[in-house]
Each structure stands twice: as structure tokens, then as C-alpha cells.
Design a protein around this motif. Structure first.
Motif, PDB file in Angstrom:
ATOM      1  N   LEU A  96       0.856  -1.177   0.000  1.00  0.00           N
ATOM      2  CA  LEU A  96       0.000   0.000   0.000  1.00  0.00           C
ATOM      3  C   LEU A  96       0.898   1.235   0.000  1.00  0.00           C
ATOM      4  O   LEU A  96       1.875   1.295   0.748  1.00  0.00           O
ATOM      5  N   ASN A  97       0.555   2.226  -0.808  1.00  0.00           N
ATOM      6  CA  ASN A  97       1.303   3.482  -0.822  1.00  0.00           C
ATOM      7  C   ASN A  97       0.532   4.519  -0.021  1.00  0.00           C
ATOM      8  O   ASN A  97      -0.637   4.803  -0.316  1.00  0.00           O
ATOM      9  N   ALA A  98       1.186   5.071   0.996  1.00  0.00           N
ATOM     10  CA  ALA A  98       0.502   5.996   1.906  1.00  0.00           C
ATOM     11  C   ALA A  98       1.439   7.115   2.309  1.00  0.00           C
ATOM     12  O   ALA A  98       2.667   6.956   2.290  1.00  0.00           O
ATOM     13  N   THR A 105       5.936  12.846   2.936  1.00  0.00           N
ATOM     14  CA  THR A 105       6.718  11.622   2.758  1.00  0.00           C
ATOM     15  C   THR A 105       5.794  10.454   2.406  1.00  0.00           C
ATOM     16  O   THR A 105       4.937  10.074   3.202  1.00  0.00           O
ATOM     17  N   GLU A 106       5.982   9.880   1.218  1.00  0.00           N
ATOM     18  CA  GLU A 106       5.193   8.723   0.815  1.00  0.00           C
ATOM     19  C   GLU A 106       5.970   7.454   1.148  1.00  0.00           C
ATOM     20  O   GLU A 106       7.165   7.352   0.864  1.00  0.00           O
ATOM     21  N   VAL A 107       5.299   6.502   1.771  1.00  0.00           N
ATOM     22  CA  VAL A 107       5.946   5.263   2.187  1.00  0.00           C
ATOM     23  C   VAL A 107       5.160   4.075   1.644  1.00  0.00           C
ATOM     24  O   VAL A 107       4.009   4.200   1.230  1.00  0.00           O
ATOM     25  N   THR A 108       5.805   2.926   1.684  1.00  0.00           N
ATOM     26  CA  THR A 108       5.162   1.680   1.268  1.00  0.00           C
ATOM     27  C   THR A 108       4.869   0.842   2.494  1.00  0.00           C
ATOM     28  O   THR A 108       5.759   0.570   3.304  1.00  0.00           O
ATOM     29  N   PRO A 136      -5.404  15.138  11.802  1.00  0.00           N
ATOM     30  CA  PRO A 136      -5.506  14.566  10.465  1.00  0.00           C
ATOM     31  C   PRO A 136      -5.207  13.073  10.498  1.00  0.00           C
ATOM     32  O   PRO A 136      -4.757  12.528  11.492  1.00  0.00           O
ATOM     33  N   GLY A 137      -5.445  12.440   9.369  1.00  0.00           N
ATOM     34  CA  GLY A 137      -5.185  11.006   9.226  1.00  0.00           C
ATOM     35  C   GLY A 137      -5.326  10.646   7.764  1.00  0.00           C
ATOM     36  O   GLY A 137      -5.275  11.493   6.884  1.00  0.00           O
ATOM     37  N   ASN A 138      -5.527   9.384   7.497  1.00  0.00           N
ATOM     38  CA  ASN A 138      -5.885   8.960   6.144  1.00  0.00           C
ATOM     39  C   ASN A 138      -6.473   7.561   6.205  1.00  0.00           C
ATOM     40  O   ASN A 138      -6.546   6.946   7.270  1.00  0.00           O
TER      41      ASN A 138
END
Length: 466
Positions: A96-98, A105-108, A136-138
Motif C-alpha cells: 500500500l502506498n501511503a 513523505t510517501e511510504v510503502t 488529520p489522518g488517512n
């Protein structure tokens, strides 16, 4: 109690381990409780993009200006990540890319769900669970719960709440007004997906049998959606919903009375925010209409415990409800994924180490998440699937450490065994699970009954005077 001390040395060591480097969301502690284990079903995951038309455009309203004659409107986009039981033999991409809390910063993340896998051909629909993140969150913040529960026969829809994600965090009023509306809109979209003959998910989703899981501001939204109307005072907060827009969720208003959806059968609020700043009172909380499980850390400095989460639990007097407490735990109890390796750095803009958004200063994250998976499995299986045998996992002594571990040499339980079901010896220490039953509403007596009471009381006085 599973403890972790976040010293510089420990943090550096944790970030260097292969597990942390993989950013796995599916970790299982060696002493995880029984129901935390993944189920037998393969899992798929898919991104869905929805648009909720003609919504109030909170960001376009000037809180300090004159009230507009007509509130500005817009079409509100909402991205949803859906985890679901997949067809046997599903294989493919499981990452998952988040984005991290810093928003840049995008992480896997690595899990078990297969991207875009074909759904299971079960013949029977699976209950729907909706996940609602914090501010915040996602939609990936609680992915460890989503994937785990999907493997046990649930379709899980996790919402990216517009204006509340790491990437688009905006005015707080949008969160206050839109959380319940987002949750109910996504419920309807999932119901339509189930009946869309052209969708491969047709017949897979039992939206009439839905559970709602919210963390922090998602927990606030879950309480409002469940019937907990907010106070008049909170509607007038200058930092809240601009120009009284939060009034649609005020207790007793026509709009709020019409808000709860009978398809939502139960809700779980993890660290719910709001009571600590006066968003509810006894009247508002008494409006909650469905059984609820609350999960909290006793040292939650964001939502507060005694004056916050516990007070909400006590005030939801119209329904049966439970409170799971992690003694010493903070606001990150159960909900966030384990801190990704890339999060272990100090961010100057935020003013803190990004990993602190995910970790707890006392409890080990993986074990804590496993406890959450265990209780959510028991709770949802009982409430949504009617699996009455799961009630035994919720019929517990209030204080985990007070249970007696009494087992024969062959592993069978003795009659005096009272330790929490599903927990290994010593692993319920530091946990509390308390239950309150609904209080029947007071039934007003008719005038004739009051006259009879007064008459009988008068006779009693006359007799005593003789």
C-alpha cells in the motif's frame, strides 16, 4: 503488560529491524489474544472514488463575516479504500502506498491483501464495516484493523475525509460538520455498489448490517452518527462550524433526529474527541441509539479519559455499551498502524518526531493492535453476525489482572479459572473491560396516577394523626 520505552536507542534499533523496514501492518505478537489471528479468507483491496454532490462548502464560509443569504455549496470528493474477502488463490501486489503524518513523505506499507483481487464468490453477502480516521489522518491509518477483519468475513470501507487528511488538512469546522455526513454517504455508496448489476461486487456487501469504527475525530463522527447530538454551546464555538453550520447535528434538531441510519447496527469509538470541550451533555449522549464499544488509553492527553472518553461511555445511557481501557496508554491506543521506518525523524514544521503520531510511550503497538483486533472481532461477530459464542470473549472480569489463571496439566481449564477468555496467562495485565447496561427511560405518570398517589399519601397522614 506489553511495554515499550521509546528512548533514542530503542527507537533507532526498532527502525533498523527488518520488520520495521518492511512497514508491515499485519504483525502478530507471540502472545496476541486468540481472536487477533487472521481469518481463513484471502483478502483483496481496492480504491474507490466517490463524489457527494451539493454539500455545504465549509471552507468558503467566512466565520467572522456576515451570515450569507445562501450557504455556498460544492461537490465533495471522497476516496475510499475497500478491503474485502477475495477469491481463492488470489495473488499479486500486496503493498500500500501511503503518506506519513508530515503530509509529504510517501511510504510503502506491506500487508496481505492483494490489490484489485477478484472478490469471493460466496453466495452470501458480508457485513459492512466503515472506518473513519482522526484529524488529520488517512484511509490507511487503521489498515491493520481493516485487513484483519476482512479476512474474517467483512467488507471494510476506510474513508479519506476531505479537508482532514495529512495532505489536505484544512479548517476544523469541515471535520466537525462533515464527519457524520461522509460516513452516511459512503454507507449509501456501498449499498448501491452491492445492488449494481454491472459491478463485480454486486451481492457481496450487506450494507443493511453495518458497523462503524471511528478513531479520535472519526470517533466523534461515529457518536454523532449513532444519535449523539451536540450541544448548543458547541454550535456557537467561534473555532467550530462557521456561521452555525454545526447546528444540523445539534441534539433535538430535526436534522439530527433524522440523521441515524437503521442500517448501522453498532459502532466502536476509539479515543473519541469532543466531550473534553463540551460537545455533548447528558441529553445529547442519551440520544445514542445503538450498542457501542469504546476503547481508550487512561492517559489520553488529547481526548482526555475521565472527563472525556469515560464520561461519554457513562453518558450513553440509552444503550448497552462497553469500555476497554489500556492503563497508561495515550491517544494512539489501538488505532494507528505501527510507525513506518521513515517516520523516525524530527519534523521542524510539526515540532515533533513524526513517529510519535503512531507510537505509544507505554504499550507495544503490535500487541496493542492485536488486542484491538481481538475485541473488534468478538464485538462485530456478536453484533453483526449473531455469533452468540463470541459473547464469552466479552463476559470478563472488569480488571484483567484480577483474573485467576487455573489450568490442568493437559491444558484444560479448572472450575475456578476466571482469566480473560482468549488471553494467555499474564497478558491481560494493564487492561480493563467494563460494561454498562441501558437505563430504561423514565415513563411519565398520567395525571390520574399522581392524584391517586396524593390521595393515598393524604390518607396515610390522616391515619398517622389519629
Amino acid at each position: 503488560m506489553k511495554l515499550t520505552l521509546l528512548t533514542t536507542t530503542v527507537v533507532a534499533t526498532a527502525a533498523a529491524t527488518s520488520l520495521a523496514a518492511q512497514n508491515r501492518i499485519d504483525g502478530q505478537s507471540p502472545d496476541a489474544p486468540e481472536l487477533a489471528a487472521y481469518g481463513a479468507l484471502p483478502v483483496g483491496v481496492r480504491q474507490l472514488d466517490f463524489v457527494n454532490p451539493d454539500q455545504i462548502d465549509i471552507l468558503s464560509i467566512d466565520p467572522a463575516g456576515d451570515p450569507p443569504a445562501d450557504l455556498p455549496r460544492y461537490d465533495r470528493p471522497l476516496t475510499v479504500e475497500m478491503w474485502y474477502p477475495a477469491a481463492e488463490g488470489a495473488s499479486g501486489e500486496t503493498s500500500l502506498n501511503a503518506y506519513l503524518r508530515d503530509g509529504t513523505t510517501e511510504v510503502t506499507l506491506e500487508g496481505r491483501a492483494v490489490r484489485d483481487a477478484a472478490p469471493a464468490a460466496s453466495g452470501e453477502p458480508f457485513p459492512l464495516l466503515m472506518l473513519s480516521h482522526g484529524y488529520p489522518g488517512n484511509r490507511f491509518l487503521m489498515s491493520h484493523l481493516a485487513e484483519n477483519l476482512a479476512s474474517k468475513g467483512y467488507v471494510v470501507a476506510s474513508i479519506d475525509h476531505t479537508d482532514s487528511t495529512y495532505r489536505d488538512q484544512s479548517a476544523f469546522g469541515s471535520t466537525l460538520v462533515n464527519r457524520p455526513l461522509d460516513q452516511l454517504f459512503v454507507l449509501e455508496q456501498m449499498a448501491q455498489l452491492n445492488t449494481d448489476g454491472g459491478s463485480e461486487f454486486a451481492g457481496l456487501i450487506d450494507a443493511d448490517n453495518t458497523g462503524l469504527i471511528g478513531y479520535s475525530m472519526g470517533g466523534y463522527g461515529a457518536i454523532v452518527t449513532a444519535g449523539g447530538g451536540v450541544t448548543e454551546t458547541s454550535v456557537g464555538y467561534p473555532w467550530g462550524g462557521p456561521q452555525g453550520t454545526l447546528g444540523i447535528h445539534q441534539a433535538g434538531s430535526e436534522t439530527h433526529e433524522a440523521l441515524p441510519d437503521p442500517r448501522i447496527k453498532t459502532a466502536v469509538a476509539i479515543g473519541p474527541w469532543g466531550m473534553n470541550t463540551g460537545f455533548w451533555d447528558a441529553e445529547g449522549l442519551a440520544g445514542i441509539e445503538i450498542p457501542m464499544l469504546f476503547i481508550a488509553g487512561s492517559e489520553d492527553a488529547t481526548s482526555l479519559y475521565e472527563e472525556g472518553i469515560r464520561a461519554i461511555w457513562e453518558g450513553a445511557s440509552s444503550v448497552d455499551r462497553a469500555l476497554l481501557t489500556f492503563d497508561g496508554g495515550g491517544h494512539n491506543t489501538v488505532a494507528p498502524i505501527p510507525a513506518p521506518a521513515e517516520s523516525f525523524y524530527f519534523n521542524d514544521r510539526l515540532g515533533f518526531n513524526v513517529s510519535e503520531h503512531y507510537t505509544d510511550s507505554v504499550w507495544d503497538t503490535v500487541f496493542m493492535n492485536n488486542v484491538g483486533q481481538h475485541f473488534l472481532t468478538a464485538w462485530m461477530d456478536l453484533e453483526l453476525k449473531g455469533e452468540t459464542e463470541k459473547a464469552a470473549y466479552l463476559d470478563l472480569l472488569d480488571i484483567g489482572s484480577e483474573g485467576l489463571w487455573s489450568v490442568n496439566a493437559d491444558g484444560s481449564l479448572r472450575d475456578d479459572h476466571t482469566y480473560w477468555k482468549g488471553f494467555a496467562e499474564g497478558t491481560a495485565d494493564g487492561l480493563r473491560y467494563e460494561v454498562l447496561e441501558a437505563t430504561p427511560p423514565a415513563v411519565p405518570l398520567p395525571a390520574s396516577a399522581w392524584l391517586l398517589i396524593f390521595a393515598l399519601g393524604g390518607l396515610g397522614v390522616m391515619r398517622r394523626a389519629r
